[in-house]
Design a protein around this motif. Structure first.
Motif, PDB file in Angstrom:
ATOM      1  N   UNK A 226      -0.859  46.854 -23.379  1.00  0.00           N
ATOM      2  CA  UNK A 226      -2.382  47.365 -23.599  1.00  0.00           C
ATOM      3  C   UNK A 226      -1.276  47.606 -24.965  1.00  0.00           C
ATOM      4  N   UNK A 227      -1.753  46.809 -26.365  1.00  0.00           N
ATOM      5  CA  UNK A 227      -1.560  46.795 -27.377  1.00  0.00           C
ATOM      6  C   UNK A 227      -2.764  48.173 -28.692  1.00  0.00           C
ATOM      7  N   UNK A 228      -2.407  47.810 -30.135  1.00  0.00           N
ATOM      8  CA  UNK A 228      -3.084  48.802 -30.783  1.00  0.00           C
ATOM      9  C   UNK A 228      -3.503  47.606 -32.110  1.00  0.00           C
ATOM     10  N   UNK A 229      -4.803  48.649 -32.069  1.00  0.00           N
ATOM     11  CA  UNK A 229      -5.950  47.316 -33.149  1.00  0.00           C
ATOM     12  C   UNK A 229      -5.049  47.674 -34.336  1.00  0.00           C
ATOM     13  N   UNK A 230      -4.334  46.573 -35.080  1.00  0.00           N
ATOM     14  CA  UNK A 230      -3.895  46.497 -36.242  1.00  0.00           C
ATOM     15  C   UNK A 230      -4.727  47.272 -37.474  1.00  0.00           C
ATOM     16  N   UNK A 231      -5.471  47.366 -37.242  1.00  0.00           N
ATOM     17  CA  UNK A 231      -7.220  47.376 -37.962  1.00  0.00           C
ATOM     18  C   UNK A 231      -7.131  49.175 -38.593  1.00  0.00           C
ATOM     19  N   UNK A 232      -7.633  49.231 -36.876  1.00  0.00           N
ATOM     20  CA  UNK A 232      -7.794  50.623 -36.846  1.00  0.00           C
ATOM     21  C   UNK A 232      -7.122  51.406 -35.852  1.00  0.00           C
ATOM     22  N   UNK A 233      -6.482  51.344 -35.077  1.00  0.00           N
ATOM     23  CA  UNK A 233      -5.175  51.124 -34.402  1.00  0.00           C
ATOM     24  C   UNK A 233      -5.932  52.279 -32.630  1.00  0.00           C
ATOM     25  N   UNK A 234      -7.157  51.806 -32.939  1.00  0.00           N
ATOM     26  CA  UNK A 234      -7.661  51.455 -31.269  1.00  0.00           C
ATOM     27  C   UNK A 234      -6.447  51.325 -30.128  1.00  0.00           C
ATOM     28  N   UNK A 235      -6.632  51.530 -29.059  1.00  0.00           N
ATOM     29  CA  UNK A 235      -5.884  50.735 -28.401  1.00  0.00           C
ATOM     30  C   UNK A 235      -6.277  49.568 -27.467  1.00  0.00           C
ATOM     31  N   UNK A 236      -6.512  48.144 -27.384  1.00  0.00           N
ATOM     32  CA  UNK A 236      -7.099  47.367 -26.599  1.00  0.00           C
ATOM     33  C   UNK A 236      -6.415  47.516 -26.118  1.00  0.00           C
ATOM     34  N   UNK A 237      -7.708  46.761 -24.118  1.00  0.00           N
ATOM     35  CA  UNK A 237      -7.765  46.470 -23.090  1.00  0.00           C
ATOM     36  C   UNK A 237      -7.329  45.372 -23.014  1.00  0.00           C
ATOM     37  N   UNK A 238      -6.295  44.679 -22.613  1.00  0.00           N
ATOM     38  CA  UNK A 238      -7.251  43.256 -22.496  1.00  0.00           C
ATOM     39  C   UNK A 238      -6.001  41.928 -23.459  1.00  0.00           C
ATOM     40  N   UNK A 239      -6.974  40.970 -23.600  1.00  0.00           N
ATOM     41  CA  UNK A 239      -6.205  40.397 -25.081  1.00  0.00           C
ATOM     42  C   UNK A 239      -7.113  40.978 -25.888  1.00  0.00           C
ATOM     43  N   UNK A 240      -6.418  41.022 -27.642  1.00  0.00           N
ATOM     44  CA  UNK A 240      -6.778  41.318 -28.538  1.00  0.00           C
ATOM     45  C   UNK A 240      -7.435  40.023 -29.222  1.00  0.00           C
ATOM     46  N   UNK A 241      -7.717  40.122 -30.516  1.00  0.00           N
ATOM     47  CA  UNK A 241      -8.218  39.282 -31.474  1.00  0.00           C
ATOM     48  C   UNK A 241      -7.035  38.554 -32.251  1.00  0.00           C
ATOM     49  N   UNK A 242      -6.924  37.783 -32.305  1.00  0.00           N
ATOM     50  CA  UNK A 242      -5.629  37.676 -33.483  1.00  0.00           C
ATOM     51  C   UNK A 242      -6.228  36.401 -34.829  1.00  0.00           C
ATOM     52  N   UNK A 243      -5.811  36.680 -35.782  1.00  0.00           N
ATOM     53  CA  UNK A 243      -6.316  36.319 -36.768  1.00  0.00           C
ATOM     54  C   UNK A 243      -5.190  35.216 -37.708  1.00  0.00           C
ATOM     55  N   UNK A 244      -5.057  34.605 -38.482  1.00  0.00           N
ATOM     56  CA  UNK A 244      -4.252  33.084 -38.866  1.00  0.00           C
ATOM     57  C   UNK A 244      -3.152  33.645 -39.176  1.00  0.00           C
TER      58      UNK A 244
END
Length: 64
Positions: free
Chosen positions: A1-19
């Motif tokens: 589990x990772x945290x969103x780099x923008x809002x800090x919310x926990x992300x289950x599964x795959x996060x979207x990655x920017x360029x």
């Protein structure tokens, strides 16, 4: 589990990655796409914010 780099919310599964390598949750990804779409099409910052909100609402209504 990772945290969103923008809002800090926990992300289950795959996060979207920017360029630039930022990992975003679904909500932040939707706002990012709307903002980018508006800026690429020639809109200013105000238009970009409006487009991001419109896209987020549309996706919520469609259940995605």
């Amino acid at each position: 589990m990772i945290a969103c780099d923008e809002c800090g919310q926990s992300v289950d599964g795959d996060a979207h990655e920017t360029v630039t390598g930022r990992r975003l949750c679904n909500g932040c990804w939707t706002r990012f796409q709307g903002t980018a779409a508006s800026l690429v099409s020639g809109g200013g910052a105000t238009d970009a914010i409006a487009t991001a909100g419109w896209l987020e609402r549309l996706r919520r209504l469609r259940g995605r």
